[in-house]
Design a protein around this motif. Structure first.
Motif, PDB file in Angstrom:
ATOM      1  N   LEU A  89       0.833  -1.202   0.000  1.00  0.00           N
ATOM      2  CA  LEU A  89       0.000   0.000   0.000  1.00  0.00           C
ATOM      3  C   LEU A  89       0.869   1.254   0.000  1.00  0.00           C
ATOM      4  N   ASP A  90       1.958   1.236   0.755  1.00  0.00           N
ATOM      5  CA  ASP A  90       2.878   2.379   0.742  1.00  0.00           C
ATOM      6  C   ASP A  90       3.428   2.614  -0.663  1.00  0.00           C
ATOM      7  N   GLU A  91       3.799   1.525  -1.316  1.00  0.00           N
ATOM      8  CA  GLU A  91       4.314   1.636  -2.671  1.00  0.00           C
ATOM      9  C   GLU A  91       3.235   2.131  -3.627  1.00  0.00           C
ATOM     10  N   LEU A  92       2.016   1.626  -3.464  1.00  0.00           N
ATOM     11  CA  LEU A  92       0.915   2.021  -4.326  1.00  0.00           C
ATOM     12  C   LEU A  92       0.621   3.513  -4.208  1.00  0.00           C
ATOM     13  N   GLU A  93       0.768   4.027  -3.012  1.00  0.00           N
ATOM     14  CA  GLU A  93       0.571   5.464  -2.831  1.00  0.00           C
ATOM     15  C   GLU A  93       1.557   6.256  -3.677  1.00  0.00           C
ATOM     16  N   ASP A  94       2.755   5.741  -3.800  1.00  0.00           N
ATOM     17  CA  ASP A  94       3.796   6.442  -4.555  1.00  0.00           C
ATOM     18  C   ASP A  94       3.604   6.321  -6.064  1.00  0.00           C
ATOM     19  N   VAL A  95       3.184   5.153  -6.549  1.00  0.00           N
ATOM     20  CA  VAL A  95       3.137   4.938  -8.000  1.00  0.00           C
ATOM     21  C   VAL A  95       1.749   5.156  -8.595  1.00  0.00           C
ATOM     22  N   TYR A  96       0.736   5.307  -7.747  1.00  0.00           N
ATOM     23  CA  TYR A  96      -0.621   5.442  -8.290  1.00  0.00           C
ATOM     24  C   TYR A  96      -1.457   6.501  -7.588  1.00  0.00           C
ATOM     25  N   LEU A  97      -1.717   6.312  -6.314  1.00  0.00           N
ATOM     26  CA  LEU A  97      -2.695   7.177  -5.642  1.00  0.00           C
ATOM     27  C   LEU A  97      -2.282   8.643  -5.638  1.00  0.00           C
ATOM     28  N   ARG A  98      -1.009   8.908  -5.447  1.00  0.00           N
ATOM     29  CA  ARG A  98      -0.546  10.295  -5.360  1.00  0.00           C
ATOM     30  C   ARG A  98      -0.824  11.058  -6.649  1.00  0.00           C
ATOM     31  N   ASP A  99      -0.718  10.378  -7.793  1.00  0.00           N
ATOM     32  CA  ASP A  99      -0.843  11.050  -9.088  1.00  0.00           C
ATOM     33  C   ASP A  99      -2.086  10.627  -9.868  1.00  0.00           C
ATOM     34  N   ALA A 100      -3.005   9.946  -9.229  1.00  0.00           N
ATOM     35  CA  ALA A 100      -4.223   9.530  -9.925  1.00  0.00           C
ATOM     36  C   ALA A 100      -5.049  10.754 -10.320  1.00  0.00           C
ATOM     37  N   VAL A 101      -5.893  10.564 -11.330  1.00  0.00           N
ATOM     38  CA  VAL A 101      -6.843  11.607 -11.717  1.00  0.00           C
ATOM     39  C   VAL A 101      -8.121  11.365 -10.921  1.00  0.00           C
ATOM     40  N   TYR A 102      -8.537  12.341 -10.140  1.00  0.00           N
ATOM     41  CA  TYR A 102      -9.643  12.155  -9.199  1.00  0.00           C
ATOM     42  C   TYR A 102     -10.929  12.793  -9.724  1.00  0.00           C
ATOM     43  N   PHE A 103     -11.845  11.916 -10.123  1.00  0.00           N
ATOM     44  CA  PHE A 103     -13.102  12.376 -10.698  1.00  0.00           C
ATOM     45  C   PHE A 103     -14.022  12.985  -9.650  1.00  0.00           C
ATOM     46  N   HIS A 104     -13.785  12.691  -8.380  1.00  0.00           N
ATOM     47  CA  HIS A 104     -14.655  13.241  -7.333  1.00  0.00           C
ATOM     48  C   HIS A 104     -14.409  14.733  -7.122  1.00  0.00           C
ATOM     49  N   HIS A 105     -13.287  15.248  -7.605  1.00  0.00           N
ATOM     50  CA  HIS A 105     -12.952  16.651  -7.362  1.00  0.00           C
ATOM     51  C   HIS A 105     -13.828  17.561  -8.215  1.00  0.00           C
ATOM     52  N   PRO A 106     -14.353  18.646  -7.645  1.00  0.00           N
ATOM     53  CA  PRO A 106     -15.296  19.500  -8.395  1.00  0.00           C
ATOM     54  C   PRO A 106     -14.700  20.215  -9.592  1.00  0.00           C
ATOM     55  N   ARG A 107     -13.375  20.217  -9.716  1.00  0.00           N
ATOM     56  CA  ARG A 107     -12.773  20.868 -10.880  1.00  0.00           C
ATOM     57  C   ARG A 107     -12.216  19.863 -11.885  1.00  0.00           C
ATOM     58  N   TYR A 108     -12.640  18.613 -11.747  1.00  0.00           N
ATOM     59  CA  TYR A 108     -12.457  17.666 -12.847  1.00  0.00           C
ATOM     60  C   TYR A 108     -13.657  17.854 -13.763  1.00  0.00           C
ATOM     61  N   LEU A 109     -13.422  18.377 -14.957  1.00  0.00           N
ATOM     62  CA  LEU A 109     -14.514  18.755 -15.865  1.00  0.00           C
ATOM     63  C   LEU A 109     -14.293  18.189 -17.270  1.00  0.00           C
ATOM     64  N   ALA A 110     -13.589  17.069 -17.354  1.00  0.00           N
ATOM     65  CA  ALA A 110     -13.149  16.609 -18.671  1.00  0.00           C
ATOM     66  C   ALA A 110     -14.100  15.616 -19.312  1.00  0.00           C
ATOM     67  N   HIS A 111     -13.955  14.357 -19.020  1.00  0.00           N
ATOM     68  CA  HIS A 111     -14.657  13.312 -19.756  1.00  0.00           C
ATOM     69  C   HIS A 111     -15.902  12.848 -19.001  1.00  0.00           C
ATOM     70  N   LEU A 112     -16.560  11.839 -19.578  1.00  0.00           N
ATOM     71  CA  LEU A 112     -17.781  11.302 -18.969  1.00  0.00           C
ATOM     72  C   LEU A 112     -17.428  10.337 -17.846  1.00  0.00           C
ATOM     73  N   ASN A 113     -16.708  10.861 -16.861  1.00  0.00           N
ATOM     74  CA  ASN A 113     -16.346  10.102 -15.669  1.00  0.00           C
ATOM     75  C   ASN A 113     -17.050  10.737 -14.478  1.00  0.00           C
ATOM     76  N   CYS A 114     -17.782   9.933 -13.746  1.00  0.00           N
ATOM     77  CA  CYS A 114     -18.580  10.484 -12.648  1.00  0.00           C
ATOM     78  C   CYS A 114     -17.956  10.171 -11.296  1.00  0.00           C
ATOM     79  N   PRO A 115     -18.229  11.006 -10.290  1.00  0.00           N
ATOM     80  CA  PRO A 115     -17.944  10.571  -8.922  1.00  0.00           C
ATOM     81  C   PRO A 115     -18.894   9.423  -8.588  1.00  0.00           C
ATOM     82  N   VAL A 116     -18.497   8.570  -7.683  1.00  0.00           N
ATOM     83  CA  VAL A 116     -19.295   7.373  -7.418  1.00  0.00           C
ATOM     84  C   VAL A 116     -19.940   7.447  -6.041  1.00  0.00           C
ATOM     85  N   VAL A 117     -21.072   6.768  -5.910  1.00  0.00           N
ATOM     86  CA  VAL A 117     -21.806   6.784  -4.641  1.00  0.00           C
ATOM     87  C   VAL A 117     -21.322   5.646  -3.750  1.00  0.00           C
TER      88      VAL A 117
END
Length: 538
Positions: A89-117
């Motif tokens: 998990l520590d490694e995953l934070e470094d190679v993925y989570l830190r730089d992931a594109v977060y659709f839940h953020h209100p200023r993600y306005l690009a593609h047809l990707n939704c925040p999830v419930v």
């Protein structure tokens, strides 16, 4: 060259010294009755990391480039396990989570990707752990019945009638492909029947003779998967005919009527007409009642691609925008767009369950034909896939916890926000906007002032989008309209406010203005120089 080859000199990450778990005991990693408590702890740690990351994310993206991230990923030696989940998990934070594109953020306005419930995330956790495969009853049992109930529920919402059926798919592209496959088979069968009914002295046409004559009519703004499906179905490169659209980028019924008549006169067979309920670029909804009339007149398959607009099925105020969809022969829906579900969650539905026979194959080890006589429900009988996840569980949990009205209210919010965003753009002299949205998409571009800078509009908009993404402050999409480069907001997050939209517009204008300041003088000088010979000659 692969990323691995590009980063061959990257340092390797080995096992963590003193790792708590033994990697020699392979069975300790299996999920079963003896490891249930370990599963509970490991999943809790993973959920805590994701929750902390989401809670602490202040922007939708870090702006990292492939060249920056690839060495970290490719430098990991996958033949040297870390030994425990905490280290992974520590490694995953470094190679993925830190730089992931977060659709839940209100200023993600690009593609047809939704925040999830959250109820859908609960369903995801359950389905992954149990790992049911939805191809046959003896691999899924209740999962089969839950998926079938959700298909019935969706068909009822659409209004397809008592003979309707369908199946969950991986996404809109697969759903459109399956719908057009069914349409192709029905068209071939009709062509043979028509030839026999004509009592001609010649033999009915062969499949080899029919396929080159098949055509699909879809609007200029339809999804690319329509053309891709036609190619995969063995049709010619000219099999998909683009039907003219109006100023709102909706299919023109008069243009469709002309194409149907032209195909008839040319001896071509229109195997399907594809209407779009929510185009990817513009959110436009084709006039389905009039299209349905023309399909009935022509005797052709009517498919509705509602991958985007299907959220209106749950709306308490906008369901009428889908009027006419109930007359379709097949419908594509993407719950992972406007029902706020995690990827993947999609379905294809048909008016007549019998048409699904075109994808039915029996294997003695899996779904022998005798099971049909025994009334054993096997979903593989109507799916292009064999092994298939229980993705329906996510929607089931969402409906059981939240209800359809709550989903519809969330989608209505983003449609309302897009209407407000259109007003901002329409009143802002820095931008031009293409159409007033029916759903939640805004296509626009920064418009430099009159003069030499106007010729730099394309480059300025491309630069603005790339610079914004590199900053990580927001993510927007881009597209082309009539050959020119435009920007695109796709709003699917109810948390996105008009202030967010206004702020992103200011950032885009700032980046575009910076580009013009750096290049306008250079462009004007070049233009001036190019005119000198002409002036001297005059």
């Amino acid at each position: 060259m692969s990323l691995l080859a590009q980063t061959a000199d990257a340092p390797s990450t080995g096992p963590v010294p003193g790792a708590a778990d033994s990697t020699t005991d392979s069975r300790s990693h299996l999920f079963n009755d003896r490891t249930a408590e370990r599963y509970r702890r490991v999943l809790a740690d993973g959920a805590a990391l994701v929750a902390d990351t989401i809670a602490g994310t202040g922007r939708p993206f870090t702006g990292i480039t492939p060249a920056e991230l690839a060495p970290r990923v490719c430098g990991i030696d996958l033949d040297q396990p870390l030994g425990n989940a905490a280290a992974a998990l520590d490694e995953l934070e470094d190679v993925y989570l830190r730089d992931a594109v977060y659709f839940h953020h209100p200023r993600y306005l690009a593609h047809l990707n939704c925040p999830v419930v959250i109820p859908a995330l609960l369903g995801e956790a359950v389905l992954s752990a149990v790992n049911s495969s939805l191809d046959t009853w003896d691999q899924s049992a209740g999962g089969t019945l839950i998926e079938r109930r959700l298909i019935d529920w969706t068909a009822e919402r659409i209004g397809l009638g008592p003979a309707a059926d369908g199946v969950f798919t991986s996404g809109g592209t697969q759903s459109n492909f399956q719908a057009l496959l069914l349409a192709r088979e029905e068209a071939c069968a009709r062509a043979v029947e028509s030839a026999r009914a004509a009592e001609s002295a010649t033999e009915p046409p062969s499949r080899h003779e029919i396929l080159p004559r098949l055509r699909v009519l879809a609007s200029e703004a339809s999804h690319f998967s329509v053309r891709k499906s036609a190619k995969l179905l063995g049709l010619g490169p000219d099999a998909v005919i683009a039907v003219e659209t109006d100023r709102e980028r909706r299919m023109r019924p008069a243009a469709l009527a002309r194409e149907l008549d032209r195909c008839r006169r040319d001896g071509l067979i229109v195997m399907a007409v594809v209407a779009t309920a929510g185009t990817t670029d513009f959110g436009s909804i084709d006039p389905m009642p009039r299209i349905a009339d023309l399909c009935a007149w022509a005797g052709t398959w009517f498919h509705v691609d509602a991958a985007y607009g299907c959220g209106l099925l749950a709306s308490r105020t906008r369901r009428h925008l889908l009027d006419g969809i109930e007359r379709a022969d097949s419908v594509t829906v993407d719950y992972h767009k406007s029902f706020f579900q995690p990827v993947s969650s999609s379905a294809v539905l048909v008016r007549d369950a019998a048409t699904l026979r075109h994808v039915t194959y029996h294997a003695d080890y899996l779904n022998p034909a005798r099971m049909v006589e025994q009334r054993i429900p096997n979903q593989v009988d109507k799916s292009l896939q064999t092994t298939r996840r229980f993705d329906a569980l996510k929607l089931w949990m969402t409906l059981r916890v939240m209800g359809a009205d709550a989903i519809g209210d969330l989608f209505d919010e983003v449609v309302d926000r897009a209407a407000g965003g259109w007003e901002l753009l329409d009143q802002d002299p820095r931008f031009e906007v293409v159409v007033k949205p029916q759903l939640s998409t805004l296509v626009f571009r920064y418009l430099p002032p009159n003069g030499p800078a106007r010729a730099l509009a394309d480059q300025a908009n491309l630069y603005a989008r790339e610079a914004l993404a590199a900053s990580g402050a927001a993510v927007v999409a881009g597209t082309k309209v009539d050959g020119a480069h435009y920007l695109k907001f796709t709003l699917l997050n109810p948390e996105t406010s008009l202030d967010d939209i206004a702020h992103v517009l200011d950032l885009l204008a700032e980046h575009a203005g910076r580009y013009l300041n750096e290049h306008n003088a250079e462009y004007a000088a070049a233009e001036h120089a190019s005119l000198q010979p002409a002036r001297r000659a005059g």
